[in-house]
Design an enzyme around this catalytic site. Structure first.
Site, PDB file in Angstrom:
ATOM      1  CE  LYS A  11       0.891   1.240   4.469  1.00 57.87           C
ATOM      2  NZ  LYS A  11       1.629   2.398   4.913  1.00 57.87           N
ATOM      3  N   PRO A  95       9.444  -4.395  -0.890  1.00 51.94           N
ATOM      4  CG  PRO A  95      10.268  -2.345  -1.658  1.00 51.94           C
ATOM      5  CD  PRO A  95       9.143  -3.301  -1.824  1.00 51.94           C
ATOM      6  CB  ALA A  98       9.371  -0.282   1.990  1.00 50.29           C
ATOM      7  N   GLY A  99       7.572   1.044   4.546  1.00 56.02           N
ATOM      8  CA  GLY A  99       6.367   1.872   4.705  1.00 56.02           C
ATOM      9  C   GLY A  99       5.275   1.457   3.750  1.00 56.02           C
ATOM     10  CB  ALA A 101       1.414  -2.393   4.676  1.00 52.79           C
ATOM     11  N   GLY A 102       4.519  -4.300   4.046  1.00 55.05           N
ATOM     12  CA  GLY A 102       4.944  -5.619   3.561  1.00 55.05           C
ATOM     13  C   GLY A 102       4.589  -6.755   4.507  1.00 55.05           C
ATOM     14  N   GLY A 103       4.914  -6.596   5.778  1.00 52.72           N
ATOM     15  CA  GLY A 103       4.611  -7.654   6.750  1.00 52.72           C
ATOM     16  C   GLY A 103       3.112  -7.760   7.001  1.00 52.72           C
ATOM     17  CB  SER A 104       0.520  -5.136   7.539  1.00 52.76           C
ATOM     18  OG  SER A 104       1.266  -4.432   8.487  1.00 52.76           O
ATOM     19  CB  THR A 105       0.171  -6.947   2.648  1.00 56.71           C
ATOM     20  OG1 THR A 105      -0.804  -7.327   1.701  1.00 56.71           O
ATOM     21  CG2 THR A 105       1.549  -7.246   2.123  1.00 56.71           C
ATOM     22  CG  ASP A 137      -0.454  -0.195   8.261  1.00 55.66           C
ATOM     23  OD1 ASP A 137      -1.181   0.691   8.762  1.00 55.66           O
ATOM     24  OD2 ASP A 137       0.703   0.005   7.866  1.00 55.66           O
TER      25      ASP A 137
HETATM   26  P1  ATP Z   1       4.289  -0.695   7.664  1.00 53.93           P
HETATM   27  O1  ATP Z   1       4.104   0.050   6.377  1.00 53.93           O
HETATM   28  O2  ATP Z   1       3.111  -1.592   8.015  1.00 53.93           O
HETATM   29  O3  ATP Z   1       4.745   0.158   8.798  1.00 53.93           O
HETATM   30  P2  ATP Z   1       6.837  -1.589   6.684  1.00 53.93           P
HETATM   31  O4  ATP Z   1       6.587  -1.756   5.218  1.00 53.93           O
HETATM   32  O5  ATP Z   1       7.488  -0.308   7.094  1.00 53.93           O
HETATM   33  O6  ATP Z   1       5.463  -1.761   7.450  1.00 53.93           O
HETATM   34  P3  ATP Z   1       7.719  -4.308   6.939  1.00 53.93           P
HETATM   35  O7  ATP Z   1       8.224  -4.608   5.563  1.00 53.93           O
HETATM   36  O8  ATP Z   1       6.413  -4.873   7.328  1.00 53.93           O
HETATM   37  O9  ATP Z   1       7.730  -2.732   7.211  1.00 53.93           O
HETATM   38  O10 ATP Z   1       8.876  -4.772   7.944  1.00 53.93           O
HETATM   39  C1  ATP Z   1       8.995  -4.291   9.253  1.00 53.93           C
HETATM   40  C2  ATP Z   1       9.769  -5.306  10.098  1.00 53.93           C
HETATM   41  O11 ATP Z   1       8.950  -6.463  10.288  1.00 53.93           O
HETATM   42  C3  ATP Z   1      11.067  -5.796   9.464  1.00 53.93           C
HETATM   43  O12 ATP Z   1      12.120  -5.400  10.285  1.00 53.93           O
HETATM   44  C4  ATP Z   1      10.962  -7.305   9.413  1.00 53.93           C
HETATM   45  O13 ATP Z   1      12.089  -7.946   9.984  1.00 53.93           O
HETATM   46  C5  ATP Z   1       9.734  -7.663  10.235  1.00 53.93           C
HETATM   47  N1  ATP Z   1       8.901  -8.701   9.570  1.00 53.93           N
HETATM   48  C6  ATP Z   1       8.281  -9.715  10.199  1.00 53.93           C
HETATM   49  N2  ATP Z   1       7.572 -10.448   9.329  1.00 53.93           N
HETATM   50  C7  ATP Z   1       7.734  -9.905   8.108  1.00 53.93           C
HETATM   51  C8  ATP Z   1       7.234 -10.216   6.807  1.00 53.93           C
HETATM   52  N3  ATP Z   1       6.424 -11.261   6.580  1.00 53.93           N
HETATM   53  N4  ATP Z   1       7.597  -9.419   5.782  1.00 53.93           N
HETATM   54  C9  ATP Z   1       8.388  -8.333   6.012  1.00 53.93           C
HETATM   55  N5  ATP Z   1       8.891  -8.003   7.211  1.00 53.93           N
HETATM   56  C10 ATP Z   1       8.561  -8.766   8.261  1.00 53.93           C
END
Ligand code: ATP
Length: 283
Positions: A11, A95, A98-99, A101-105, A137
């Protein structure tokens, strides 16, 4: 064993405001989020026995309960009171840190796949309740599309998605911790806020220039203060005729909307000279 697969879209934040802090420290938000066609692929299999095995293409990420996708499976099984053997495979394209929501999704996709495997035992609202216990998220990632997200991420109002837009997404070669950015926000004086109502109107009208007039991400000052590279990427996008360029979520990824294929392509080529994660998307 039957496999259930789902794409897990990333997102961007078309706006991000923090409207309050609860006594328990949770931040109340008003943010307009939009799914983008940059996605991980999540596959879940359910069999006899117990235990969760997670395989993930990015070998720097944890494969145990430190992975939010793993915790999503634990919480789903707890909620429906079942014991099963779960295999999760994740092909990462979004990535990390990255902001976007990679983990959340990924967590949202695991919840949706498991729910299909268990004959849709929970409705979307119940899945979103589990999602919220995993991260702010996750409820949006379950729903997808474009939404105004309020409360601590659990109050979602659907907005029609943007249409026919050319979007460039560029992540600097470092990650930021969402938690650290929110902590720093608490000590930062915020000078500008988005006009969220006007942002929603602009999105409804599919009007990026009106969006530019009304939007802001209050976390941008915080993350940009620590990492001025974010401003440099925005300047590069504007010098290639972006209509709008801003940071998503807690950063550090910057996105830009462009009108012309040639401008977005030249800008992407320029950014790729120094950045690893640059991609052109259509929404
Ligand atoms: P958001 O936009 O929700 O704040 P983000 O994109 O900034 O998230 P993520 O990619 O979700 O950040 O990664 C944040 C941390 O979560 C990373 O340091 C990673 O080690 C941890 N993590 C745990 N599970 C996952 C996953 N399935 N995918 C990515 N990162 C993960």
């Amino acid at each position: 064993m039957k496999a259930f697969s789902s794409v897990a879209n990333g997102k961007i934040n078309l706006s991000l405001d923090i409207t309050g802090i609860r006594p328990d420290g949770y931040h109340e938000v008003a943010m307009v989020m939009h799914s983008v066609p940059l996605f991980d692929v999540v596959t879940v299999e359910v069999g006899e026995g117990e235990g969760i095995t997670l395989e993930i293409s990015d070998k720097t990420l944890p494969t145990d309960s430190k992975n939010i996708a793993y915790r999503a499976a634990e919480k789903y099984l707890d909620r429906i009171n079942e014991k099963s053997r779960i295999y999760i495979r994740i092909k990462k394209n979004i990535p990390v840190g990255a902001g976007m929501a990679g983990g959340s999704t990924d967590a949202a996709a695991v919840l949706k796949c498991l729910n299909r495997a268990f004959d849709e035992r929970l409705d979307e609202k119940e899945l979103m309740e589990i999602g919220l216990t995993l991260g702010a998220d996750v409820p949006f990632c379950i729903k997808g599309g474009c939404c105004l997200s309020e409360g601590i991420g659990e109050v979602l109002t659907e907005i029609p998605t943007l249409k026919g837009k050319k979007l460039l997404v560029a992540k600097p070669n470092f990650s930021v911790s969402t938690k650290d950015v929110y902590t720093e926000y608490d000590h930062t004086e915020i000078k500008k806020r988005p006009d969220t109502k006007a942002v929603i109107e602009a999105v409804k009208n599919n009007d990026i220039l009106a969006l530019k007039e009304s939007t802001h991400n209050v976390l941008e000052e915080v993350t940009k203060g620590i990492h001025p590279e974010i401003g440099v990427i925005e300047d590069i996008m504007y010098s290639h005729k972006a209509d709008l360029s801003m940071m998503t979520g807690s950063g550090p990824t910057v996105f830009g909307f462009f009108q012309k294929d040639e401008d977005i392509k030249t800008c992407a080529d320029k950014l790729k000279e120094t950045l690893k994660d640059v991609c052109i998307l259509k929404i």
